[in-house]
Design a protein around this motif. Structure first.
Motif, short mmCIF file in Angstrom:
data_model
loop_
_atom_site.label_atom_id
_atom_site.label_comp_id
_atom_site.label_asym_id
_atom_site.label_seq_id
_atom_site.Cartn_x
_atom_site.Cartn_y
_atom_site.Cartn_z
N GLU A 76 0.74 -1.15 -0.05
CA GLU A 76 0.31 -0.02 -0.14
C GLU A 76 0.91 1.74 -0.07
OE1 GLU A 76 -2.73 0.05 3.50
OE2 GLU A 76 -3.91 -1.83 2.27
N LYS A 77 1.76 0.86 1.02
CA LYS A 77 2.93 2.09 0.55
C LYS A 77 3.32 2.65 -0.48
CE LYS A 77 3.99 1.93 5.81
NZ LYS A 77 3.73 2.11 7.32
N SER A 78 3.31 1.75 -1.67
CA SER A 78 4.96 1.56 -2.46
C SER A 78 4.20 2.89 -3.56
CB SER A 78 4.34 0.32 -3.50
OG SER A 78 4.77 -0.58 -2.65
N THR A 79 4.99 3.59 -3.73
CA THR A 79 5.12 4.60 -4.83
C THR A 79 5.12 4.07 -6.28
OG1 THR A 79 7.71 4.51 -5.24
CG2 THR A 79 6.32 5.87 -3.39
N LEU A 80 4.54 5.50 -6.54
CA LEU A 80 4.22 4.83 -8.87
C LEU A 80 5.49 4.51 -8.81
CD1 LEU A 80 2.51 5.43 -10.76
CD2 LEU A 80 2.93 7.64 -10.95
N GLU A 81 6.42 4.92 -8.50
CA GLU A 81 7.35 4.71 -8.73
C GLU A 81 8.01 3.38 -8.78
OE1 GLU A 81 10.69 5.77 -11.12
OE2 GLU A 81 8.11 7.98 -11.23
N ASP A 82 7.97 2.73 -7.71
CA ASP A 82 8.46 1.09 -7.23
C ASP A 82 6.74 0.29 -8.13
OD1 ASP A 82 9.94 1.81 -5.21
OD2 ASP A 82 7.83 1.96 -4.06
N TYR A 83 6.17 0.52 -8.74
CA TYR A 83 4.79 0.42 -9.66
C TYR A 83 5.69 -0.29 -10.77
CZ TYR A 83 1.02 -0.05 -6.18
OH TYR A 83 0.41 -0.20 -4.96
N LYS A 84 6.16 1.36 -10.65
CA LYS A 84 7.07 1.09 -12.73
C LYS A 84 8.46 0.27 -12.41
CE LYS A 84 6.00 6.18 -14.10
NZ LYS A 84 6.42 7.39 -13.95
N MET A 85 9.03 0.04 -11.46
CA MET A 85 9.79 -0.85 -11.20
C MET A 85 9.04 -1.92 -11.55
SD MET A 85 12.43 -1.13 -8.31
CE MET A 85 10.84 -1.96 -7.64
N ILE A 86 8.63 -2.15 -10.77
CA ILE A 86 7.39 -3.91 -10.91
C ILE A 86 6.99 -4.02 -12.39
CG2 ILE A 86 5.98 -5.21 -9.79
CD1 ILE A 86 6.55 -3.89 -7.12
N PHE A 87 6.63 -3.76 -12.92
CA PHE A 87 6.10 -3.63 -14.12
C PHE A 87 6.84 -3.19 -15.39
CE2 PHE A 87 3.95 -1.65 -18.73
CZ PHE A 87 3.09 -3.44 -18.59
N GLU A 88 8.06 -2.82 -14.95
CA GLU A 88 9.19 -3.75 -16.16
C GLU A 88 10.09 -4.32 -16.09
OE1 GLU A 88 10.48 -1.49 -18.96
OE2 GLU A 88 8.84 -0.34 -18.30
N MET A 89 9.46 -5.19 -14.68
CA MET A 89 9.90 -6.65 -14.30
C MET A 89 9.44 -7.17 -14.70
SD MET A 89 12.08 -5.91 -10.36
CE MET A 89 12.95 -4.95 -10.87
N MET A 90 7.96 -6.76 -14.07
CA MET A 90 7.56 -8.00 -15.25
C MET A 90 7.16 -8.74 -16.54
SD MET A 90 4.13 -7.78 -12.53
CE MET A 90 3.27 -8.88 -13.25
N LYS A 91 7.81 -7.62 -17.62
CA LYS A 91 7.51 -6.89 -18.84
C LYS A 91 8.75 -8.11 -19.19
CE LYS A 91 7.28 -3.48 -21.50
NZ LYS A 91 7.72 -1.66 -21.38
N LYS A 92 9.94 -7.98 -18.20
CA LYS A 92 11.17 -8.98 -18.80
C LYS A 92 10.72 -10.48 -18.51
CE LYS A 92 14.42 -5.47 -17.73
NZ LYS A 92 15.89 -4.73 -17.58
N VAL A 93 9.98 -10.09 -17.80
CA VAL A 93 9.76 -12.07 -17.58
C VAL A 93 8.69 -13.03 -17.88
CG1 VAL A 93 8.54 -14.10 -15.65
CG2 VAL A 93 10.48 -11.75 -14.74
#
Length: 266
Positions: A76-93
């Protein structure tokens, strides 16, 4: 004269019969050889299909588990940048999984090829692809994964096999990590008597080789309790390595880590 003619006719027809029997026998031998060849090719292709099915299912499970790990990182405390980073990693996977599946499909299209294609592969590139795919588990476990390929930077091998081997070995190091310490995985290459060796070592739970050494590469053999353990990874890894003339060895004191060494054929 009539007796001589009888002998001549008998010899003539005997010769014709002999030629015909010999031709039929040769045809039967050729047909038998063809059947054996076709049977061998069919058996090999069935083995390939089974092998690729195992790789696909293993990669799907691994990618799904890592996507789940990446999602679990978000809070819940994750920032927009955190979500962007996670999304980029998921794209690589997902991208790496898609590339792996496409390569498998391409191989399966070569129906009459009874050998796995080899090419010059760079360890650094394979390592990058694998660690991107396993990024979720690496972050979740706070693992450190080191690599040193200075002693041997490339090898002639099957790409789909090498990616599967490296992913299985690093994945196992993360999966069977010790709860008492943060996981550290060291991947390196070196040479022995002209042969290239890939070594993957960790500080995980280890394996009791005195008790399980004869079973470690067996099908459906599990030595630690884990919800994702299927006992297929090491069996498949050994089969892939040996099918191309290599071998794999394991060392462990059963307490603080395991080292796998893959010896590639010259």
């Amino acid at each position: 004269i009539s007796f001589g003619l009888f002998v001549l006719v008998t010899v003539f027809f005997g010769f014709i019969a002999y030629r015909k029997i010999r031709a039929n026998a040769k045809k039967m031998i050729n047909d038998g050889a063809l059947q054996v060849k076709l049977s061998d090719e069919l058996a090999f292709q069935n083995h390939q299909l089974n092998d690729f099915a195992n790789i696909t299912s293993h990669n799907l499970r691994s990618s799904a588990a890592n996507m789940t790990s990446l999602i679990e990182i978000a809070e819940e405390k994750s920032t927009l940048e955190d979500y962007k980073m996670i999304f980029e990693m998921m794209k690589k996977v997902s991208g790496n999984l898609n590339d792996s599946l496409n390569e498998l499909i391409e191989i399966l299209h070569i129906k009459r090829n009874t050998s796995v294609e080899k090419e010059t592969l760079h360890f650094e590139e394979i390592f990058t692809t694998v660690t991107e795919t396993l990024q979720g588990e690496i972050l979740k476990s706070e693992a450190t994964v080191n690599a040193d390929f200075s002693a041997a930077r490339s090898v002639l091998f099957s790409k789909i096999y090498l990616e599967s081997i490296v992913q299985n070995l690093i994945g196992n190091s993360l999966k069977y990590r010790s709860p008492e310490r943060k996981p550290v995985v060291n991947v390196r290459t070196f040479r022995i008597s002209g042969k290239i060796v890939l070594e993957v070592s960790d500080n995980g739970l280890g394996i009791d080789l005195t008790r399980y050494g004869h079973k470690i590469f067996g099908m459906h053999q599990v030595f630690h309790k884990h919800p994702d353990a299927k006992g297929i990874g090491l069996f498949m890894t050994k089969a892939q390595i040996e099918s191309l003339g290599g071998k794999i060895e394991v060392q462990s004191n059963g307490v603080d880590g395991t080292t796998f060494s893959v010896y590639f054929p010259e």
